[in-house]
Design a protein around this motif. Structure first.
Motif, PDB file in Angstrom:
ATOM      1  N   PHE A 162       0.720  -0.930   0.097  1.00 17.30           N
ATOM      2  CA  PHE A 162       0.030  -0.055  -0.123  1.00 17.30           C
ATOM      3  C   PHE A 162       1.279   1.062   0.088  1.00 17.30           C
ATOM      4  CE2 PHE A 162       0.629  -1.171   4.165  1.00 17.30           C
ATOM      5  CZ  PHE A 162       1.053   0.100   5.500  1.00 17.30           C
ATOM      6  N   ASN A 163       0.218   2.708  -0.363  1.00 18.27           N
ATOM      7  CA  ASN A 163       0.574   3.615  -0.342  1.00 18.27           C
ATOM      8  C   ASN A 163       1.090   4.389   0.729  1.00 18.27           C
ATOM      9  OD1 ASN A 163       2.063   3.335  -2.643  1.00 18.27           O
ATOM     10  ND2 ASN A 163       0.182   3.643  -4.366  1.00 18.27           N
ATOM     11  N   PHE A 164       1.225   5.564   1.058  1.00 21.67           N
ATOM     12  CA  PHE A 164       0.588   6.392   2.368  1.00 21.67           C
ATOM     13  C   PHE A 164       1.272   7.702   2.861  1.00 21.67           C
ATOM     14  CE2 PHE A 164       4.670   3.408   4.200  1.00 21.67           C
ATOM     15  CZ  PHE A 164       5.264   4.986   5.316  1.00 21.67           C
ATOM     16  N   ILE A 165       1.041   8.243   2.998  1.00 22.37           N
ATOM     17  CA  ILE A 165       1.313   9.874   2.394  1.00 22.37           C
ATOM     18  C   ILE A 165       2.359   9.925   3.946  1.00 22.37           C
ATOM     19  CG2 ILE A 165       1.349  12.039   2.822  1.00 22.37           C
ATOM     20  CD1 ILE A 165      -1.032  11.662   0.783  1.00 22.37           C
ATOM     21  N   TYR A 166       3.709  10.499   4.318  1.00 25.34           N
ATOM     22  CA  TYR A 166       4.403  11.350   5.217  1.00 25.34           C
ATOM     23  C   TYR A 166       4.470  12.252   5.444  1.00 25.34           C
ATOM     24  CZ  TYR A 166       8.557  11.989   8.748  1.00 25.34           C
ATOM     25  OH  TYR A 166       8.772  11.332   9.999  1.00 25.34           O
ATOM     26  N   MET A 167       4.035  13.204   5.980  1.00 23.14           N
ATOM     27  CA  MET A 167       4.673  14.918   6.762  1.00 23.14           C
ATOM     28  C   MET A 167       4.317  14.771   7.869  1.00 23.14           C
ATOM     29  SD  MET A 167       1.494  15.747   4.251  1.00 23.14           S
ATOM     30  CE  MET A 167       2.095  17.067   3.909  1.00 23.14           C
ATOM     31  N   GLY A 168       4.970  15.706   7.825  1.00 21.72           N
ATOM     32  CA  GLY A 168       6.720  16.324   9.127  1.00 21.72           C
ATOM     33  C   GLY A 168       6.200  17.926   8.778  1.00 21.72           C
TER      34      GLY A 168
ATOM     35  N   SER B 198      -0.065  13.352  -5.474  1.00 18.94           N
ATOM     36  CA  SER B 198       1.042  12.660  -6.692  1.00 18.94           C
ATOM     37  C   SER B 198       1.250  11.005  -6.006  1.00 18.94           C
ATOM     38  CB  SER B 198       1.815  12.894  -5.781  1.00 18.94           C
ATOM     39  OG  SER B 198       2.211  14.867  -6.331  1.00 18.94           O
ATOM     40  N   VAL B 199       0.391  10.868  -4.956  1.00 15.07           N
ATOM     41  CA  VAL B 199       0.697   9.731  -4.243  1.00 15.07           C
ATOM     42  C   VAL B 199      -0.766   8.799  -4.837  1.00 15.07           C
ATOM     43  CG1 VAL B 199       0.473   7.724  -2.354  1.00 15.07           C
ATOM     44  CG2 VAL B 199       1.739  10.086  -2.732  1.00 15.07           C
ATOM     45  N   ALA B 200      -0.718   7.768  -5.436  1.00 10.93           N
ATOM     46  CA  ALA B 200      -2.013   6.638  -6.418  1.00 10.93           C
ATOM     47  C   ALA B 200      -2.896   6.416  -4.515  1.00 10.93           C
ATOM     48  CB  ALA B 200      -1.072   5.614  -6.877  1.00 10.93           C
ATOM     49  N   ASN B 201      -3.796   6.557  -4.880  1.00 15.83           N
ATOM     50  CA  ASN B 201      -4.162   6.208  -3.276  1.00 15.83           C
ATOM     51  C   ASN B 201      -3.858   5.607  -2.613  1.00 15.83           C
ATOM     52  OD1 ASN B 201      -7.089   5.996  -5.473  1.00 15.83           O
ATOM     53  ND2 ASN B 201      -5.611   3.789  -6.101  1.00 15.83           N
ATOM     54  N   PRO B 202      -3.698   6.859  -1.652  1.00 14.23           N
ATOM     55  CA  PRO B 202      -2.677   5.941  -0.056  1.00 14.23           C
ATOM     56  C   PRO B 202      -4.065   6.146   0.496  1.00 14.23           C
ATOM     57  CG  PRO B 202      -3.544   9.060  -0.466  1.00 14.23           C
ATOM     58  CD  PRO B 202      -3.903   7.890  -2.272  1.00 14.23           C
ATOM     59  N   ALA B 203      -2.776   5.233   1.616  1.00 10.79           N
ATOM     60  CA  ALA B 203      -4.010   3.699   2.504  1.00 10.79           C
ATOM     61  C   ALA B 203      -4.181   4.583   3.852  1.00 10.79           C
ATOM     62  CB  ALA B 203      -2.898   2.618   2.312  1.00 10.79           C
ATOM     63  N   LEU B 204      -3.056   5.188   4.111  1.00  6.70           N
ATOM     64  CA  LEU B 204      -3.518   6.430   5.324  1.00  6.70           C
ATOM     65  C   LEU B 204      -1.712   7.861   5.015  1.00  6.70           C
ATOM     66  CD1 LEU B 204      -0.579   5.742   7.325  1.00  6.70           C
ATOM     67  CD2 LEU B 204      -2.111   3.235   7.148  1.00  6.70           C
ATOM     68  N   ILE B 205      -1.828   8.103   5.920  1.00  7.80           N
ATOM     69  CA  ILE B 205      -1.568   9.344   6.112  1.00  7.80           C
ATOM     70  C   ILE B 205      -0.846   9.419   7.623  1.00  7.80           C
ATOM     71  CG2 ILE B 205      -1.093  11.511   6.230  1.00  7.80           C
ATOM     72  CD1 ILE B 205      -3.801  12.098   5.015  1.00  7.80           C
ATOM     73  N   VAL B 206       0.716   9.883   8.095  1.00  9.47           N
ATOM     74  CA  VAL B 206       1.157   9.509   9.088  1.00  9.47           C
ATOM     75  C   VAL B 206       2.156  10.868   9.496  1.00  9.47           C
ATOM     76  CG1 VAL B 206       4.102   8.473  10.020  1.00  9.47           C
ATOM     77  CG2 VAL B 206       2.403   7.087   8.584  1.00  9.47           C
ATOM     78  N   HIS B 207       1.878  11.497  10.188  1.00  7.83           N
ATOM     79  CA  HIS B 207       2.272  13.448  10.561  1.00  7.83           C
ATOM     80  C   HIS B 207       2.978  12.490  12.337  1.00  7.83           C
ATOM     81  CE1 HIS B 207      -1.237  14.355   8.999  1.00  7.83           C
ATOM     82  NE2 HIS B 207      -2.216  13.663   9.235  1.00  7.83           N
TER      83      HIS B 207
END
Length: 190
Positions: A35-41, A61-70
Motif C-alpha cells: 500500500f501507499n501512504f503519505i508522510y507529513m512532518g 501525487s500518491v496513488a490511492n494512499p491508504a493512510l497519512i503518517v504525521h
C-alpha cells in the motif's frame, strides 16, 4: 398504500437537521498487501496557506494512499497557550480527507504546553482516538498499529528527551519489534 405512508417512512432530511456528507473509507486487508501512504512532518506553520497545499499536492501525487503518517508538530502552539485556532486550521486543511484516511500521528514538542512544564495539550486526546497499547504512563502519545502486514510504532520524542522516559520507551520499542508479526516495521517519532 395510504398517502401518508410514504411520509412516515421517508428518511430524507433537510440540510441542518443532523446529517453529514458521505465519508467513505477502506478497511485494511488482514494479510500483507502493499500500500501507499503519505508522510507529513512539521506542518505547524502557515497551516491553512502552506500546509494545506502540501497535503493536497501529496494526495494528488500518491496513488490511492491508504493512510497519512504525521511526524509531530501538527500545530505551533507556544508557551502555555491553548491554540484552538491552530487546531481548527489543522482540521480545515485536511478537510474530509482526515475523515476518510486513517491518521497515524506522532506527538511533537509543539503539542505540549510550555517548554518547562510539558503538559499535553487538551486538544490531543480530543482529536485522536489512539490505540491503548503504548508505554505505561505514555499511552496517549505512544502506541503501535498494524496495517496490512506493516507495524507502525509511534514514540514520544519530547517525553523521551525532556521528561526522562527514554529508557522506558526503548525497552517498550525493543519488545514491540521483537514480537512483531509484521513484514515491515516503521518507527515514527518527532
Amino acid at each position: 398504500m395510504p398517502a401518508d405512508a410514504c411520509k412516515r417512512f421517508s428518511t430524507v432530511r433537510q440540510p441542518g437537521e443532523g446529517w453529514s456528507e458521505w465519508l467513505q473509507f477502506h478497511t485494511p486487508a488482514e494479510a500483507f498487501k502493499p500500500f501507499n501512504f503519505i508522510y507529513m512532518g512539521d506542518r505547524q506553520n502557515d497551516i491553512l496557506s502552506l500546509a494545506s497545499r502540501s497535503l493536497r499536492q501529496a494526495l494528488q501525487s500518491v496513488a490511492n494512499p491508504a493512510l497519512i503518517v504525521h511526524a509531530g508538530d501538527l500545530v505551533s502552539q507556544r508557551d502555555d497557550l491553548i491554540h484552538d485556532d491552530q487546531w481548527g486550521e489543522w482540521n480545515q486543511a485536511g478537510g474530509y480527507h482526515y475523515a476518510m484516511l486513517p491518521q497515524v500521528v506522532a506527538i511533537g514538542n509543539h503539542e505540549y504546553l510550555g517548554s518547562e512544564s510539558r503538559i499535553l495539550s487538551p486538544h490531543w486526546n480530543r482529536q485522536f482516538a489512539l490505540p491503548d497499547n503504548g508505554v505505561a504512563g505514555l499511552k496517549n502519545t505512544t502506541y503501535f498499529v498494524d496495517y496490512q502486514g506493516v507495524r507502525f510504532i509511534v514514540l514520544d520524542g519530547t517525553a523521551a528527551l525532556d521528561m526522562g522516559t527514554l529508557a522506558k520507551q526503548t525497552e517498550w520499542l525493543e519488545s514491540r519489534l521483537k514480537n512483531s508479526p509484521a513484514r515491515r516495521n516503521i518507527v515514527v517519532n518527532h
